[in-house]
Design an enzyme around this catalytic site. Sequence first.
Site, PDB file in Angstrom:
ATOM      1  CG  HIS A 138       3.873  -6.232  -1.516  1.00  0.00           C
ATOM      2  ND1 HIS A 138       3.977  -4.926  -1.915  1.00  0.00           N
ATOM      3  CD2 HIS A 138       2.711  -6.690  -2.055  1.00  0.00           C
ATOM      4  CE1 HIS A 138       2.936  -4.616  -2.670  1.00  0.00           C
ATOM      5  NE2 HIS A 138       2.161  -5.668  -2.777  1.00  0.00           N
ATOM      6  CB  SER A 157      -3.456   2.770   2.152  1.00  0.00           C
ATOM      7  OG  SER A 157      -3.722   2.152   0.921  1.00  0.00           O
ATOM      8  CE  LYS A 184      -3.448  -1.150  -0.572  1.00  0.00           C
ATOM      9  NZ  LYS A 184      -3.873  -1.979  -1.763  1.00  0.00           N
TER      10      LYS A 184
HETATM   11  S1  PPS Z   1      -0.722  -3.002  -3.186  1.00  0.00           S
HETATM   12  O1  PPS Z   1      -1.949  -3.819  -2.951  1.00  0.00           O
HETATM   13  O2  PPS Z   1       0.214  -3.143  -2.055  1.00  0.00           O
HETATM   14  O3  PPS Z   1      -0.084  -3.314  -4.460  1.00  0.00           O
HETATM   15  O4  PPS Z   1      -1.237  -1.506  -3.202  1.00  0.00           O
HETATM   16  P1  PPS Z   1      -0.412  -0.231  -3.682  1.00  0.00           P
HETATM   17  O5  PPS Z   1      -0.552  -0.060  -5.132  1.00  0.00           O
HETATM   18  O6  PPS Z   1       0.962  -0.263  -3.106  1.00  0.00           O
HETATM   19  O7  PPS Z   1      -1.132   0.940  -2.916  1.00  0.00           O
HETATM   20  C1  PPS Z   1      -2.459   1.339  -3.156  1.00  0.00           C
HETATM   21  C2  PPS Z   1      -2.541   2.769  -2.692  1.00  0.00           C
HETATM   22  O8  PPS Z   1      -1.920   3.621  -3.683  1.00  0.00           O
HETATM   23  C3  PPS Z   1      -2.897   4.536  -4.175  1.00  0.00           C
HETATM   24  N1  PPS Z   1      -2.641   4.831  -5.591  1.00  0.00           N
HETATM   25  C4  PPS Z   1      -2.312   6.037  -6.044  1.00  0.00           C
HETATM   26  N2  PPS Z   1      -2.083   7.187  -5.402  1.00  0.00           N
HETATM   27  C5  PPS Z   1      -1.775   8.259  -6.179  1.00  0.00           C
HETATM   28  N3  PPS Z   1      -1.690   8.233  -7.512  1.00  0.00           N
HETATM   29  C6  PPS Z   1      -1.902   7.092  -8.185  1.00  0.00           C
HETATM   30  N4  PPS Z   1      -1.832   7.062  -9.508  1.00  0.00           N
HETATM   31  C7  PPS Z   1      -2.224   5.923  -7.439  1.00  0.00           C
HETATM   32  N5  PPS Z   1      -2.499   4.641  -7.771  1.00  0.00           N
HETATM   33  C8  PPS Z   1      -2.759   3.995  -6.631  1.00  0.00           C
HETATM   34  C9  PPS Z   1      -4.213   3.806  -3.952  1.00  0.00           C
HETATM   35  O9  PPS Z   1      -5.300   4.695  -4.054  1.00  0.00           O
HETATM   36  C10 PPS Z   1      -3.975   3.264  -2.561  1.00  0.00           C
HETATM   37  O10 PPS Z   1      -3.909   4.297  -1.576  1.00  0.00           O
HETATM   38  P2  PPS Z   1      -5.194   4.781  -0.727  1.00  0.00           P
HETATM   39  O11 PPS Z   1      -4.634   5.744   0.287  1.00  0.00           O
HETATM   40  O12 PPS Z   1      -5.795   3.572  -0.093  1.00  0.00           O
HETATM   41  O13 PPS Z   1      -6.091   5.468  -1.698  1.00  0.00           O
END
Ligand code: PPS
Length: 305
Positions: A114, A145, A52
């Site tokens: 991860h 998140s 996340k």
């Molecule tokens: S995972 O399941 O671990 O692979 O998830 P991960 O992609 O690491 O994290 C998901 C969070 O990243 C946010 N996210 C983004 N934020 C900003 N810009 C972009 N383009 C973007 N894409 C994914 C996603 O909304 C999750 O954060 P939260 O705070 O829950 O919204």
Amino acid sequence: MGESAVPVLREETMSNGFTIPITGAEKTREVLNEVLKMRTRHDDVIVATYPKAGTTWLQETVWLICNNADTTFAKKTLLGDRYGWMEKSPSLPGIGLEELNTWPREQTRFIKTHLPFQLLPNELQNEAVGKLIYVARNPKDNCVSFYHFHRMNKRLPDPGPFGGFLGRFTQGNLIFGSWFEHVDKYWQMSRNRERSMYFVLYENMKKNSKNEIRKLANFLEKDLSDSQIDIIANHCAFDNMKDNDSVNYSSLVANGVFDASISKFMRKGQVGDWKNHFTVSQNEEFDDWYRKTTADSTLAFDFVL
Ligand code: PPS
């Protein structure tokens, strides 16, 4: 993760002696022990994160940097078909360890993980090979998140109320272990491996994504024009990624792994949403824990923008 109906978290020790909380113990332990033996390649491109922290965002950004900003191909090809997931459970769709091990030599392997540094393939732990991009996010937003992800992901244990989850986050008692140990180990390693490891902060991507894309392209040794950088920044902006079915994990909603009626994978994508979750006393306790835990660290995060 869980093979049982109700996923349960338990600590397991891997074949190299490293202990980590996992779910679905038998299968997961088998996969993680196999990952240790994985052969690395000089042209591997790896995106590593604590869950996340912005994995998906950076996966898409990195892939486009390495593929001439080809958003047309990216839009029609699931991210999970462009990246292998080293520690993927065999019961989830997409490219896992087996496919990565037999990947055609002439094609670059794009890999996400991860895993903490200590569970990366032995070869990669011992030697600087390929290009590894590590993404870190301030722990308050990272925790929030992760909390919502536990609520909507049927393969993770029910997180219960936020306060208890926050406690387990600071104790490192969640899948993939301690946030701080994860981030800190990669941070230390990246100091000594500047050509093969690159550290990105989620908050910097939010502040100035074009600048970060330019630096990433430099690390990946790719020449991009200004207009290609604009295209990538625009394609990877949260509002565009959330509606892009090749990256927003709608396929896992369709097959019942994620329940989007509880929370979406692309939830808010903001810096500072933790303020809507932490009580004043939770925040004070967290700050206290954070000060003590990171006292010797040179890594600094923005908690608001
Ligand atoms: S995972 O399941 O671990 O692979 O998830 P991960 O992609 O690491 O994290 C998901 C969070 O990243 C946010 N996210 C983004 N934020 C900003 N810009 C972009 N383009 C973007 N894409 C994914 C996603 O909304 C999750 O954060 P939260 O705070 O829950 O919204």
